[in-house]
Design an enzyme around this catalytic site. Structure first.
Site, PDB file in Angstrom:
ATOM      1  N   HIS A 156      30.099  71.208  20.466  1.00 55.17           N
ATOM      2  CA  HIS A 156      30.251  69.756  20.626  1.00 55.17           C
ATOM      3  C   HIS A 156      29.199  69.005  19.817  1.00 55.17           C
ATOM      4  CE1 HIS A 156      33.399  70.055  23.534  1.00 55.17           C
ATOM      5  NE2 HIS A 156      32.650  70.655  24.450  1.00 55.17           N
ATOM      6  N   HIS A 176      29.408  77.223  22.862  1.00 51.47           N
ATOM      7  CA  HIS A 176      30.475  76.235  23.036  1.00 51.47           C
ATOM      8  C   HIS A 176      29.902  74.821  23.118  1.00 51.47           C
ATOM      9  CE1 HIS A 176      34.159  74.365  24.655  1.00 51.47           C
ATOM     10  NE2 HIS A 176      33.325  73.710  25.448  1.00 51.47           N
ATOM     11  N   GLU A 177      28.854  74.633  23.913  1.00 52.25           N
ATOM     12  CA  GLU A 177      28.262  73.301  24.044  1.00 52.25           C
ATOM     13  C   GLU A 177      27.652  72.838  22.726  1.00 52.25           C
ATOM     14  OE1 GLU A 177      29.014  71.544  26.454  1.00 52.25           O
ATOM     15  OE2 GLU A 177      29.827  73.175  27.681  1.00 52.25           O
ATOM     16  N   HIS A 235      29.875  66.283  16.882  1.00 52.01           N
ATOM     17  CA  HIS A 235      29.243  64.963  16.833  1.00 52.01           C
ATOM     18  C   HIS A 235      28.576  64.735  15.477  1.00 52.01           C
ATOM     19  CE1 HIS A 235      26.080  61.930  17.641  1.00 52.01           C
ATOM     20  NE2 HIS A 235      26.980  61.416  18.453  1.00 52.01           N
TER      21      HIS A 235
END
Length: 255
Positions: A127, A123-124, A131
């Site tokens: 991100h 999940h991280e 980006h």
């Protein structure tokens, strides 16, 4: 601490004019009760998230990869080589920092080989992929961060000053400025929703396509990430309810 002071100031002014302000007072009370209900819901969702995470932290990831290794693998598969996977202390303190270009994984994720750790790590990294691909809601959220940090620290003081001025001069301008500052926090919470849901969708898609997880583990990962996303939904509803609470407070005072 300041919100009860503001409510007491408003109540003191409103004493003796209750019939005239009945409609606004009723709406304001409704918003106050809604905030309490949302707060209780938030507590329950957070408790459920902790329970689900603890449950799947005991389920070993068949691939044997740690959370850090899952993160590094997902970054490589997306040709992202300028993001470093690091360790941070705490529980569920995992986050992606676009300023330092790091995926920061907590104690319970970084070196763990559980299904929960793999889901959070992916999940991280979702991100980080956002980006790298210029995902618009993430860019907007990043731009809002300094504004929201200032607004969150100053909004209650601005509204308190505004209520004093409103009681003495009947000028609500400062109050509305304070409400606008609170609304920035609500906007941030709303923008966060697609960012978090999209990161989870990217994580689950990669875990499936890369065959990092099989169907049984994917179901477990989806459940864990779904409960995590619901905490952001509750936060957004609470922020919106807070804005409406102060709007009705000021409208009732002006009437």
């Amino acid at each position: 601490m300041l919100q009860p002071m503001i409510s007491l100031l408003y109540a003191g002014y409103d004493y003796g004019q209750q019939a005239h302000h009945a409609s606004y007072s009723g709406a304001q009370m409704g918003m106050f009760l809604l905030i309490i209900v949302i707060g209780i819901a938030g507590y329950l969702v957070q408790a459920r998230l902790q329970s689900v995470f603890k449950k799947y932290s005991r389920v070993q990831f068949p691939g044997g990869l740690t959370g850090a290794e899952v993160a590094e693998k997902m970054l490589r598969d997306h040709n992202i080589h300028n993001v470093k996977v690091t360790h941070v202390s705490g529980s569920l303190t995992d986050h992606f920092n676009p300023q330092t270009m790091t995926v920061n994984l907590s104690d319970s994720v970084y070196s763990s080989t559980s299904v929960a750790a793999a889901a959070v790590a992916a999940h991280e990294c979702g991100h980080a992929v956002q980006h790298a691909q210029g995902y618009a809601p993430l860019i907007l959220r990043s731009q809002l961060v300094p504004v929201v940090q200032f607004a969150s620290s100053a909004s209650m003081w601005v509204i308190l000053l505004g209520m004093v001025l409103l009681a003495s001069t009947n000028n609500a301008l400062v109050c509305w400025i304070g409400v606008g500052m609170i609304a920035m926090s609500a906007l941030f919470s709303i923008v966060t929703l697609p960012v978090e849901y999209n990161a989870s969708a990217r994580a689950l898609e990669w875990l499936k396509v890369s065959r990092t997880m099989q169907e049984g583990q994917l179901v477990q990962a989806r459940e864990a990430l779904s409960w995590a996303a619901r905490t952001y939904l509750v936060a957004a509803l609470s922020a919106i309810a807070s804005v409406l609470y102060y709007v009705f407070m000021i409208l009732g005072r002006r009437e």
